[in-house]
Design an enzyme around this catalytic site. Structure first.
Site, PDB file in Angstrom:
ATOM      1  N   ARG A  53       0.847  -1.192   0.000  1.00  0.00           N
ATOM      2  CA  ARG A  53       0.000   0.000   0.000  1.00  0.00           C
ATOM      3  C   ARG A  53       0.883   1.243   0.000  1.00  0.00           C
ATOM      4  O   ARG A  53       2.101   1.170   0.112  1.00  0.00           O
ATOM      5  CB  ARG A  53      -1.034   0.002   1.128  1.00  0.00           C
ATOM      6  CG  ARG A  53      -0.690  -0.646   2.416  1.00  0.00           C
ATOM      7  CD  ARG A  53       0.335   0.054   3.298  1.00  0.00           C
ATOM      8  NE  ARG A  53       0.071   1.477   3.390  1.00  0.00           N
ATOM      9  CZ  ARG A  53       0.983   2.387   3.567  1.00  0.00           C
ATOM     10  NH1 ARG A  53       2.266   2.056   3.663  1.00  0.00           N
ATOM     11  NH2 ARG A  53       0.686   3.649   3.642  1.00  0.00           N
ATOM     12  N   GLY A  54       0.204   2.399  -0.134  1.00  0.00           N
ATOM     13  CA  GLY A  54       0.942   3.651  -0.320  1.00  0.00           C
ATOM     14  C   GLY A  54       1.015   3.895  -1.815  1.00  0.00           C
ATOM     15  O   GLY A  54       1.337   2.981  -2.587  1.00  0.00           O
ATOM     16  N   ALA A  55       0.706   5.129  -2.212  1.00  0.00           N
ATOM     17  CA  ALA A  55       0.529   5.423  -3.642  1.00  0.00           C
ATOM     18  C   ALA A  55       1.705   4.964  -4.527  1.00  0.00           C
ATOM     19  O   ALA A  55       1.500   4.202  -5.484  1.00  0.00           O
ATOM     20  CB  ALA A  55       0.240   6.913  -3.815  1.00  0.00           C
ATOM     21  N   ARG A 115      -7.671  -0.374  -6.646  1.00  0.00           N
ATOM     22  CA  ARG A 115      -7.928   0.749  -5.733  1.00  0.00           C
ATOM     23  C   ARG A 115      -8.112   2.012  -6.581  1.00  0.00           C
ATOM     24  O   ARG A 115      -7.350   2.236  -7.527  1.00  0.00           O
ATOM     25  CB  ARG A 115      -6.767   0.954  -4.735  1.00  0.00           C
ATOM     26  CG  ARG A 115      -6.614  -0.217  -3.768  1.00  0.00           C
ATOM     27  CD  ARG A 115      -5.694   0.137  -2.627  1.00  0.00           C
ATOM     28  NE  ARG A 115      -6.340   0.955  -1.626  1.00  0.00           N
ATOM     29  CZ  ARG A 115      -5.697   1.524  -0.614  1.00  0.00           C
ATOM     30  NH1 ARG A 115      -4.393   1.400  -0.488  1.00  0.00           N
ATOM     31  NH2 ARG A 115      -6.356   2.251   0.278  1.00  0.00           N
ATOM     32  N   GLN A 234      -1.952   2.658   9.959  1.00  0.00           N
ATOM     33  CA  GLN A 234      -0.687   2.726   9.201  1.00  0.00           C
ATOM     34  C   GLN A 234       0.369   3.541   9.962  1.00  0.00           C
ATOM     35  O   GLN A 234       1.564   3.288   9.841  1.00  0.00           O
ATOM     36  CB  GLN A 234      -0.909   3.365   7.829  1.00  0.00           C
ATOM     37  CG  GLN A 234      -1.663   2.513   6.835  1.00  0.00           C
ATOM     38  CD  GLN A 234      -3.148   2.788   6.852  1.00  0.00           C
ATOM     39  OE1 GLN A 234      -3.694   3.202   7.861  1.00  0.00           O
ATOM     40  NE2 GLN A 234      -3.807   2.577   5.736  1.00  0.00           N
ATOM     41  N   ASP A 275      -2.207  10.948  -2.206  1.00  0.00           N
ATOM     42  CA  ASP A 275      -2.604   9.937  -3.193  1.00  0.00           C
ATOM     43  C   ASP A 275      -2.988  10.546  -4.524  1.00  0.00           C
ATOM     44  O   ASP A 275      -2.940   9.877  -5.562  1.00  0.00           O
ATOM     45  CB  ASP A 275      -3.756   9.098  -2.636  1.00  0.00           C
ATOM     46  CG  ASP A 275      -3.246   8.230  -1.506  1.00  0.00           C
ATOM     47  OD1 ASP A 275      -3.156   8.734  -0.373  1.00  0.00           O
ATOM     48  OD2 ASP A 275      -2.867   7.071  -1.778  1.00  0.00           O
ATOM     49  N   ASN A 285      -5.579  12.485   0.625  1.00  0.00           N
ATOM     50  CA  ASN A 285      -4.653  11.618   1.375  1.00  0.00           C
ATOM     51  C   ASN A 285      -5.462  10.831   2.403  1.00  0.00           C
ATOM     52  O   ASN A 285      -6.689  10.996   2.495  1.00  0.00           O
ATOM     53  CB  ASN A 285      -3.555  12.457   2.042  1.00  0.00           C
ATOM     54  CG  ASN A 285      -2.446  11.591   2.624  1.00  0.00           C
ATOM     55  OD1 ASN A 285      -1.954  10.670   1.952  1.00  0.00           O
ATOM     56  ND2 ASN A 285      -2.048  11.835   3.863  1.00  0.00           N
ATOM     57  N   LYS A 286      -4.783  10.010   3.130  1.00  0.00           N
ATOM     58  CA  LYS A 286      -5.421   9.120   4.115  1.00  0.00           C
ATOM     59  C   LYS A 286      -6.449   9.860   4.955  1.00  0.00           C
ATOM     60  O   LYS A 286      -6.211  10.999   5.371  1.00  0.00           O
ATOM     61  CB  LYS A 286      -4.323   8.524   5.009  1.00  0.00           C
ATOM     62  CG  LYS A 286      -4.765   7.586   6.097  1.00  0.00           C
ATOM     63  CD  LYS A 286      -5.668   6.479   5.638  1.00  0.00           C
ATOM     64  CE  LYS A 286      -5.098   5.647   4.520  1.00  0.00           C
ATOM     65  NZ  LYS A 286      -6.141   4.813   3.838  1.00  0.00           N
TER      66      LYS A 286
HETATM   67  O1  MRU Z   1      -4.593   3.245   2.228  1.00  0.00           O
HETATM   68  P1  MRU Z   1      -3.112   3.466   2.115  1.00  0.00           P
HETATM   69  O2  MRU Z   1      -2.355   2.916   3.267  1.00  0.00           O
HETATM   70  O3  MRU Z   1      -2.585   3.000   0.794  1.00  0.00           O
HETATM   71  O4  MRU Z   1      -2.970   5.033   2.147  1.00  0.00           O
HETATM   72  C1  MRU Z   1      -1.690   5.594   2.045  1.00  0.00           C
HETATM   73  C2  MRU Z   1      -1.665   7.068   2.115  1.00  0.00           C
HETATM   74  O5  MRU Z   1      -2.678   7.721   2.205  1.00  0.00           O
HETATM   75  C3  MRU Z   1      -0.321   7.710   1.964  1.00  0.00           C
HETATM   76  O6  MRU Z   1      -0.225   8.862   2.724  1.00  0.00           O
HETATM   77  C4  MRU Z   1      -0.120   8.058   0.475  1.00  0.00           C
HETATM   78  O7  MRU Z   1      -0.368   6.947  -0.324  1.00  0.00           O
HETATM   79  C5  MRU Z   1       1.226   8.584   0.201  1.00  0.00           C
HETATM   80  S1  MRU Z   1       2.440   7.324   0.290  1.00  0.00           S
HETATM   81  C6  MRU Z   1       3.946   7.987  -0.099  1.00  0.00           C
END
Ligand code: MRU
Length: 391
Positions: A53-55, A115, A234, A275, A285-286
C-alpha cells in the site's frame, strides 16, 4: 538475528521465479512475512487488502506485476498452442500474438481496478500499456510464423525495462523530494505526520519521511509525532515502526491528540504524503489528513504535502472530482479487537481518504521543486520543468 525492516525491499522483482515479492504490510510490525505474487488475482488482492500500500508502492507493484503477468500469459498461450499443435495452421501464430496483447491489456485494466484513489496506480499501468501498444503498432505489420516468438519476447523485455525504470525513478524521486523538503526544516524541529508515507509506501525513503531520513543522516535530531491513523493504523504499525527502526526519535499519538501536541508548541511542521493532487492543489490523502490540516492552520503550523509528480493529476480539476475509496465496515468495528467494539447493525461510514482544500496547504513538495499557491500555476510550472528536463 532480527532484520531491520528498512533493509528489506517493500516491493521486489524476483526474475528467476518470475514473481513479485512484497512485505505483507498487514502483518507488521509483529511479523515480517514476505509473499510472492504471480497470478493477476494475487496481485489485485495484495493491493486491495493493503498488503502492499501507499501510492508509489502500489504503482511499482502493479508495474512489476504486469511484467510478470506478461511472461505468464505468454507461457500459458504457448502451452495451449503446443497442445493444439497438430490442428494448427499458419494463421494461428498471429492469433497467439494477438491473444498475448489482448490478454495483457485486459489484465492491466483488472489490476487498475484494485484501488481507485491513488493516481500512481493508473499512472504506472498506463506507462506499461504505452510500451505495450507502441510495440504492438511497430510489430504488427511484420509479425509472422517465423518471428512471432522473438517479437513477443522483445515485448516482454521492454515491459521489464519499463517496470524497473518506474521503480528506480521512485527511489530517485523520493530522495530528491526529501532534499527539497529538508530545506524547510531546521535542527531539532518537531514534525507531525499522518498515515504512512514512508519507505514502506515507496521503494525507498518514502515521501513525507524522506526529509526526516535525510535530516536524520545529517544529525538534525528531529522529534517526530506519528498519528496512529484509524482505522488501519498505518501510522502506528508502519510509520512508528520504520522510523524507530531507523533510530529517529518518534512518539506515537492517537489521531485525536494532534491539537494537543500543536497547542503545546511541539510541532514546527506537518509533513504528509498524498494519493492524488488535483489541478487546483486540493489533495487527497489518508482519512484524517484534512483534520490535521485544519488543526495546523489553527496553530499556525505549516502543512506540507509531499507528492512525486506522478501523484499530480492535472486531469482532475478539484478535490471534488477525486473518487474516494470506501472500505469494509469491519475495518472500523472489528478488525483490531478480540471482540466487536460496536453495536451489531450500527451504520458505519469508512472512507479511506479525504480531501484537504488547497487553502490549508502551505506547499506541495515534489522532486522538481516546491509549489506554492496559486497551485493552478505552480503545479503546471513544476510539470513543465519536469518535461523540459526529460527532453
Ligand atoms: O490506504 P493506504 O495505506 O494506501 O494510504 C496511504 C496514504 O494515504 C499515503 O499517505 C499516500 O499513499 C502517500 S504514500 C507515499
Amino acid at each position: 538475528m532480527s532484520q531491520n525492516i528498512l533493509d528489506i525491499n517493500t516491493v521486489e522483482l524476483d526474475e528467476a521465479n518470475n514473481c513479485v515479492i512484497i512485505i505483507d504490510q498487514t502483518r507488521l510490525p509483529s511479523k515480517t512475512e514476505l509473499i510472492n505474487l504471480k497470478t493477476a488475482e494475487e496481485i489485485w488482492e495484495a493491493i486491495y487488502l493493503l498488503k502492499v500500500r501507499g501510492a508509489p508502492a502500489i504503482g511499482v507493484a502493479a508495474a512489476l506485476g504486469l511484467y510478470v503477468r506478461a511472461g505468464e500469459i505468454y507461457k500459458e498461450l504457448t502451452a495451449e498452442k503446443s497442445k493444439q499443435c497438430n490442428k494448427l495452421q499458419d494463421n494461428d501464430n498471429v492469433a497467439v500474438y494477438q491473444s498475448f496483447f489482448d490478454r495483457v491489456i485486459k489484465e492491466k485494466e483488472y489490476l487498475n481496478s484494485s484501488r481507485p484513489t491513488a493516481v500512481n496506480l493508473s499512472w504506472a499501468l498506463n506507462r506499461m500499456e504505452k510500451v505495450l501498444k507502441e510495440w504492438y503498432e511497430e510489430s504488427r505489420p511484420v509479425v509472422n510464423f517465423e518471428n512471432e516468438k522473438d517479437i513477443i519476447e522483445k515485448c516482454i523485455s521492454k515491459l521489464n525495462a519499463e517496470a524497473k525504470a518506474i521503480q528506480k525513478e521512485d527511489i530517485d524521486t523520493c530522495r530528491k523530494l526529501g532534499e527539497y523538503g529538508l530545506t524547510l526544516l531546521k535542527k531539532g524541529d518537531g514534525i507531525l505526520t499522518h498515515c504512512n508515507a514512508g519507505q514502506l509506501a515507496t521503494s525507498k525513503y518514502g515521501t513525507a519521511t524522506a526529509p526526516i531520513y535525510l535530516g536524520h543522516e545529517k544529525g538534525y535530531d528531529f522529534k517526530v509525532f506519528c498519528d496512529e491513523t484509524r482505522p488501519l493504523l498505518q501510522g502506528a504499525r508502519l510509520t512508528a515502526y520504520e522510523l524507530q527502526s531507523a533510530g529517529v526519535d518518534v512518539t506515537l499519538i492517537c489521531d485525536n491528540m494532534s491539537a494537543m501536541v500543536m497547542r503545546n508548541g511541539w510541532v514546527n511542521a506537518v509533513f504528509v504524503g498524498c494519493d492524488r493532487v488535483a489541478a487546483n492543489g486540493d489533495v487527497a490523502n489518508k482519512i484524517g489528513t484534512s483534520v490535521v490540516a485544519t488543526v495546523a492552520k489553527r496553530f499556525n503550523v505549516p502543512f506540507y504535502v509531499c507528492a512525486p509528480t506522478s501523484t499530480i493529476d492535472l486531469n482532475t480539476p478539484t478535490g471534488n472530482d477525486i473518487k474516494i475509496e470506501e472500505r469494509p465496515q469491519s475495518e472500523v468495528t472489528d478488525m483490531w479487537y478480540k471482540e466487536r467494539m460496536a453495536p451489531e447493525n450500527v451504520k458505519v461510514f469508512n472512507p479511506a481518504f479525504d480531501v484537504t482544500d488547497n487553502e490549508y496547504v502551505t506547499a506541495i513538495i515534489t522532486e522538481y521543486g516546491i509549489a506554492r499557491a496559486p497551485y493552478t500555476d505552480s503545479l503546471k510550472e513544476i510539470l513543465d520543468r519536469k518535461h523540459s528536463c526529460q527532453m
